[in-house]
Design an enzyme around this catalytic site. Sequence first.
Site, PDB file in Angstrom:
ATOM      1  N   ASP A  69       0.851  -1.191   0.000  1.00 31.48           N
ATOM      2  CA  ASP A  69       0.000   0.000   0.000  1.00 31.48           C
ATOM      3  C   ASP A  69       0.887   1.242   0.000  1.00 31.48           C
ATOM      4  O   ASP A  69       2.083   1.156   0.235  1.00 31.48           O
ATOM      5  CB  ASP A  69      -0.945   0.013   1.199  1.00 31.48           C
ATOM      6  CG  ASP A  69      -0.262  -0.493   2.451  1.00 31.48           C
ATOM      7  OD1 ASP A  69       0.929  -0.187   2.637  1.00 31.48           O
ATOM      8  OD2 ASP A  69      -0.909  -1.202   3.236  1.00 31.48           O
ATOM      9  N   ASP A  71       1.314   4.779   1.733  1.00 26.12           N
ATOM     10  CA  ASP A  71       0.927   5.709   2.795  1.00 26.12           C
ATOM     11  C   ASP A  71       1.502   7.083   2.497  1.00 26.12           C
ATOM     12  O   ASP A  71       2.567   7.202   1.904  1.00 26.12           O
ATOM     13  CB  ASP A  71       1.442   5.214   4.151  1.00 26.12           C
ATOM     14  CG  ASP A  71       0.809   3.897   4.543  1.00 26.12           C
ATOM     15  OD1 ASP A  71      -0.319   3.625   4.078  1.00 26.12           O
ATOM     16  OD2 ASP A  71       1.437   3.120   5.289  1.00 26.12           O
ATOM     17  N   ASP A 145      10.880   3.603  12.907  1.00 25.70           N
ATOM     18  CA  ASP A 145      11.737   2.570  13.489  1.00 25.70           C
ATOM     19  C   ASP A 145      13.088   2.397  12.787  1.00 25.70           C
ATOM     20  O   ASP A 145      14.132   2.570  13.383  1.00 25.70           O
ATOM     21  CB  ASP A 145      10.969   1.238  13.621  1.00 25.70           C
ATOM     22  CG  ASP A 145      10.200   0.845  12.366  1.00 25.70           C
ATOM     23  OD1 ASP A 145      10.316   1.540  11.333  1.00 25.70           O
ATOM     24  OD2 ASP A 145       9.482  -0.174  12.413  1.00 25.70           O
TER      25      ASP A 145
HETATM   26  P1  ATP Z   1       4.904  -3.808   5.795  1.00 27.77           P
HETATM   27  O1  ATP Z   1       5.451  -3.971   4.442  1.00 27.77           O
HETATM   28  O2  ATP Z   1       4.929  -5.055   6.567  1.00 27.77           O
HETATM   29  O3  ATP Z   1       3.586  -3.087   5.845  1.00 27.77           O
HETATM   30  P2  ATP Z   1       5.807  -1.363   6.917  1.00 27.77           P
HETATM   31  O4  ATP Z   1       7.183  -0.868   7.287  1.00 27.77           O
HETATM   32  O5  ATP Z   1       5.075  -0.606   5.878  1.00 27.77           O
HETATM   33  O6  ATP Z   1       5.963  -2.872   6.558  1.00 27.77           O
HETATM   34  P3  ATP Z   1       3.643  -0.662   8.657  1.00 27.77           P
HETATM   35  O7  ATP Z   1       3.205  -1.332   9.901  1.00 27.77           O
HETATM   36  O8  ATP Z   1       2.731  -0.549   7.508  1.00 27.77           O
HETATM   37  O9  ATP Z   1       4.965  -1.445   8.239  1.00 27.77           O
HETATM   38  O10 ATP Z   1       4.178   0.774   9.107  1.00 27.77           O
HETATM   39  C1  ATP Z   1       4.309   1.867   8.230  1.00 27.77           C
HETATM   40  C2  ATP Z   1       5.464   2.752   8.681  1.00 27.77           C
HETATM   41  O11 ATP Z   1       5.233   3.253  10.006  1.00 27.77           O
HETATM   42  C3  ATP Z   1       6.801   2.049   8.769  1.00 27.77           C
HETATM   43  O12 ATP Z   1       7.457   2.007   7.530  1.00 27.77           O
HETATM   44  C4  ATP Z   1       7.543   2.896   9.783  1.00 27.77           C
HETATM   45  O13 ATP Z   1       8.054   4.062   9.181  1.00 27.77           O
HETATM   46  C5  ATP Z   1       6.450   3.291  10.739  1.00 27.77           C
HETATM   47  N1  ATP Z   1       6.347   2.334  11.861  1.00 27.77           N
HETATM   48  C6  ATP Z   1       5.604   1.204  11.896  1.00 27.77           C
HETATM   49  N2  ATP Z   1       5.729   0.574  13.075  1.00 27.77           N
HETATM   50  C7  ATP Z   1       6.554   1.330  13.814  1.00 27.77           C
HETATM   51  C8  ATP Z   1       7.059   1.227  15.140  1.00 27.77           C
HETATM   52  N3  ATP Z   1       6.750   0.193  15.915  1.00 27.77           N
HETATM   53  N4  ATP Z   1       7.893   2.216  15.579  1.00 27.77           N
HETATM   54  C9  ATP Z   1       8.204   3.260  14.790  1.00 27.77           C
HETATM   55  N5  ATP Z   1       7.764   3.408  13.544  1.00 27.77           N
HETATM   56  C10 ATP Z   1       6.952   2.472  13.048  1.00 27.77           C
HETATM   57 MG    MG Z   2       2.957  -0.913   5.317  1.00 31.14          MG
END
Ligand code: ATP
Ligand code: MG
Length: 441
Positions: A69, A71, A145
């Site tokens: 997705d 964001d 993160d």
């Molecule tokens: P995925 O591909 O699994 O969705 P993702 O990195 O996009 O991985 P999301 O949970 O969708 O994971 O989170 C979106 C964004 O929010 C991350 O890329 C990161 O920048 C931030 N984020 C998510 N979880 C955390 C956390 N626990 N602490 C700090 N930042 C976070």
């Molecule tokens: Mg994501």
Amino acid sequence: MIRQFISRLLPQRFKKAPRIYDATQHNIRADAIDEAALIVVRRLHSAGFQAFIVGGAVRDLMLGRRPKDFDIATDATPEEIKPLFRRAFIIGRRFRLVHVHTGHDVIEVSTFRSSQTDEDATDEHGRLLSDNVYGTQAQDALRRDFTINALYFDPETEEIWDYVGGVNDVRAHRLKLIGPPVTRYREDPVRMLRAVRLAAKLGLTLAPTSEAPLIKLASLMRNIPPARLFEETQKLLLSGNAQETVAQVRRYQLLPSFDALLDTPTAERFAGIALAHTDARLKIGKTVSPAYLFAALLWPALIRERDARLEAGMKPAPAFLAAMDTTLEEHAKMLAVPRRFQGIIREIWGLQPRFEQRQGQRPFRLLEQPRFRAAYDFLCMRAENREVLRELSTWWEKFQKADDDTRKAMLATAPKPEAGSGSRPRRRRKKSQSANVATSA
Ligand code: ATP
Ligand code: MG
């Protein structure tokens, strides 16, 4: 001390200008971004706001993967975002963000925010209790993160803005926490699971400084609220690389409940089969039901519970039922499996003994069960694990597809059931009445 050290560091870093990579310096083109996300970014820009694609999508595109997705992060507040779109909804109580609906897509738009680092914002383990203060883009980058998750892509200029060295880390296939690792893991222990999951899913190497504290801090996982823990556990099981991820999670002892569940060679072998099936299905674009997967992870515990009751002289049918209850009450709780899944898990388990009933109308009634397909797949895994005979799963494979005459012939020659679900072959002969499990389970 660490906290004082960062608070001295932070104010300078907030002012720090990002390193900007123009279109000639990286591989992401605007046409890789979904139309819906492009529309949202353009609309925010024309209203005078900053707007970037952020997080996982930028990372995935740089790595040559298709993002799940897109964001968006912006300096507009939810109240400023909402009126710009016909169908936009402010969601979330703790931190409010906006869901913009365009066609079939929902684009998540969040306002830059900062993480509070003062003492009252954390619990006694250093866990962040709130995360809901608006901030600058630089602060927004630092509260994320990993460096590779903190990149901002502007699809109109095709620039990547990088405050934390994320571009170099993506190029080096390095997964590195932003800031001091111990503090960042303490703030949110889920980051430990994310470290392991993202490294395995994306084929990245965890930076030594981000890896070093893992085992030592694993006990902090106990403080994670159950719903969040389940959400992350589910994500790591459905990452497409579950076998590797679970191996790493166990190596760093992040989920003690896995160790408790997989503590015998049989349990480990069965989990291995289930995870391999899951990974294989996801690879070819099929879906996997989380309930099915949890039914598999918990199955060896159920067998253990059932055997203990058989040994104590309980009849097979009640032993199986009681074992289902205990397994759901005790083990499923450790994994924080939500109630809504427990019903499905129970159905998949409950149908297992009925596969051994191949007389009269019973096989036809079983075929009509709504969970037949999932239960049959489950049976095949048990056959692969040599817990039931291969003959049984191949019989059912054939029976499902056969015409009426063939089915009649199959019923006439089908072996009589010898035992309840998953009984050990030696015990089966003694407890032949366990066939009755079938109708009552
Ligand atoms: P995925 O591909 O699994 O969705 P993702 O990195 O996009 O991985 P999301 O949970 O969708 O994971 O989170 C979106 C964004 O929010 C991350 O890329 C990161 O920048 C931030 N984020 C998510 N979880 C955390 C956390 N626990 N602490 C700090 N930042 C976070
Ligand atoms: Mg994501």
